[in-house]
Design an enzyme around this catalytic site. Structure first.
Site, PDB file in Angstrom:
ATOM      1  N   SER A 105       0.832  -1.205   0.000  1.00 21.12           N
ATOM      2  CA  SER A 105       0.000   0.000   0.000  1.00 21.12           C
ATOM      3  C   SER A 105       0.863   1.251   0.000  1.00 21.12           C
ATOM      4  CB  SER A 105      -0.920   0.018   1.224  1.00 21.12           C
ATOM      5  OG  SER A 105      -1.484   1.319   1.343  1.00 21.12           O
TER       6      SER A 105
ATOM      7  N   HIS B 113      -7.956   1.183  -4.708  1.00 19.91           N
ATOM      8  CA  HIS B 113      -8.973   1.027  -3.653  1.00 19.91           C
ATOM      9  C   HIS B 113      -9.616   2.392  -3.398  1.00 19.91           C
ATOM     10  CE1 HIS B 113      -9.587   0.059   0.950  1.00 19.91           C
ATOM     11  NE2 HIS B 113     -10.733   0.217   0.319  1.00 19.91           N
TER      12      HIS B 113
ATOM     13  N   MET C 150     -11.878   4.845  -1.538  1.00 21.62           N
ATOM     14  CA  MET C 150     -12.606   5.151  -0.299  1.00 21.62           C
ATOM     15  C   MET C 150     -13.231   6.526  -0.490  1.00 21.62           C
ATOM     16  SD  MET C 150      -9.763   3.539   2.212  1.00 21.62           S
ATOM     17  CE  MET C 150      -8.606   3.538   0.855  1.00 21.62           C
TER      18      MET C 150
ATOM     19  N   MET D 135     -11.840  -5.408   4.682  1.00 21.36           N
ATOM     20  CA  MET D 135     -11.107  -4.419   5.477  1.00 21.36           C
ATOM     21  C   MET D 135     -10.867  -4.999   6.870  1.00 21.36           C
ATOM     22  SD  MET D 135     -10.337  -1.654   3.765  1.00 21.36           S
ATOM     23  CE  MET D 135      -9.459  -1.060   5.196  1.00 21.36           C
TER      24      MET D 135
HETATM   25  C1  DX5 Z   1      -6.561   1.878   4.986  1.00 23.31           C
HETATM   26  C2  DX5 Z   1      -6.037   1.490   3.620  1.00 23.31           C
HETATM   27  C3  DX5 Z   1      -4.973   0.482   3.663  1.00 23.31           C
HETATM   28  C4  DX5 Z   1      -3.746   0.904   4.451  1.00 23.31           C
HETATM   29  C5  DX5 Z   1      -3.018  -0.335   4.858  1.00 23.31           C
HETATM   30  O1  DX5 Z   1      -7.692   2.630   4.843  1.00 23.31           O
HETATM   31  O2  DX5 Z   1      -7.084   0.965   2.821  1.00 23.31           O
HETATM   32  O3  DX5 Z   1      -4.607   0.056   2.359  1.00 23.31           O
HETATM   33  O4  DX5 Z   1      -2.901   1.739   3.733  1.00 23.31           O
HETATM   34  O5  DX5 Z   1      -1.925   0.046   5.617  1.00 23.31           O
HETATM   35  P1  DX5 Z   1      -1.402  -0.826   6.841  1.00 23.31           P
HETATM   36  O6  DX5 Z   1      -0.879  -2.097   6.252  1.00 23.31           O
HETATM   37  O7  DX5 Z   1      -0.334   0.038   7.417  1.00 23.31           O
HETATM   38  O8  DX5 Z   1      -2.551  -1.054   7.786  1.00 23.31           O
HETATM   39 ZN    ZN Z   2      -6.489  -0.038   0.899  1.00 20.84          ZN
END
Ligand code: DX5
Ligand code: ZN
Length: 216
Positions: free
Chosen positions: A8, A66, A68, A137
């Site tokens: 990510s 992704h 959001m 999630m």
């Molecule tokens: C959170 C994101 C994730 C996040 C994951 O809203 O969708 O992709 O960046 O990061 P880590 O692995 O640090 O939880």
């Molecule tokens: Zn994500």
């Protein structure tokens, strides 16, 4: 299928983005996970089309985007033009999820649906066969570096059972707090794609950390 690692970029160093792109290019990660946040669906704002385009120009790996954001159906073509290969929308952000999924696929992208921690897997019962991927999630969306929610294992198992029962090819991705303490259990539960941000980018040797997650 051997599992896929999707680092990510929310945890990348945007001051030296090219360096981190190169790092992931030479690693065993097959996908780039790009988190788009609008400050409405989640209490954080990340980045948009110019960054996706910049990354697209510097990698031939899969861009796993992704969203959001509210009303994701308004921007499907823009994300395709920016270079997305897989577009994942949140179940909670779509009034007409079936139509949105069809539009994503008609633009030539793979379609994913993400479920927030409180949303039941059974909500996808009547659309699972249309989905290329479901993203579970395992933290509340909005920020990197949060702690993994343990209930996610049960959700993955339930989702795997639904996919098997419907004889679908849908892939399972898990996102949030993934590291070497939970990756094995997630893969055993049926996960195909591990997203990991902080654990990879804040480690001393991200290429090595990815190799370690890949070798599980
Ligand atoms: C959170 C994101 C994730 C996040 C994951 O809203 O969708 O992709 O960046 O990061 P880590 O692995 O640090 O939880
Ligand atoms: Zn994500």
């Amino acid at each position: 299928m051997k599992h896929i690692i999707s680092p990510s970029f929310l945890s990348a160093n945007f001051g030296e983005l090219n360096k981190d792109i190169e790092l992931i290019n030479k690693s065993k990660a097959e996908w780039f996970h790009l988190d788009i946040m609008d400050g409405v669906f989640v209490p954080n704002i990340s980045f948009g089309m110019p960054i996706i385009k910049q990354i697209r120009n510097k990698t031939s790996k899969i861009l796993d985007v992704h969203l959001m954001i509210v009303e994701p159906q308004r921007y499907i073509k823009e994300f395709k033009d920016a270079g997305a290969d897989i577009l994942t929308v949140h179940y909670e952000a779509c009034n007409h999820l079936h139509r949105t999924v069809q539009t994503i696929k008609s633009e030539g992208m793979k379609a994913g649906v993400a479920l927030n921690p409180h949303s039941a897997v059974s909500l996808l019962e009547h659309i699972i066969s249309e989905l290329d991927m479901v993203l579970i999630m395992s933290v509340n969306p909005g920020f990197g570096g949060q702690s993994f929610i343990e209930e996610s294992y049960n959700k993955v198992k339930e989702l795997k059972a639904l996919i098997t029962r419907k004889q679908s090819n849908t892939l399972i991705e898990v996102d949030g707090g993934v590291n070497n303490t939970n990756a094995k259990q997630l893969l055993d539960a049926g996960v195909d794609i591990l997203v990991s941000g902080n654990y990879i980018f804040k480690s001393n040797n991200p290429v090595e950390t990815i190799a370690q997650l890949q070798s599980i």
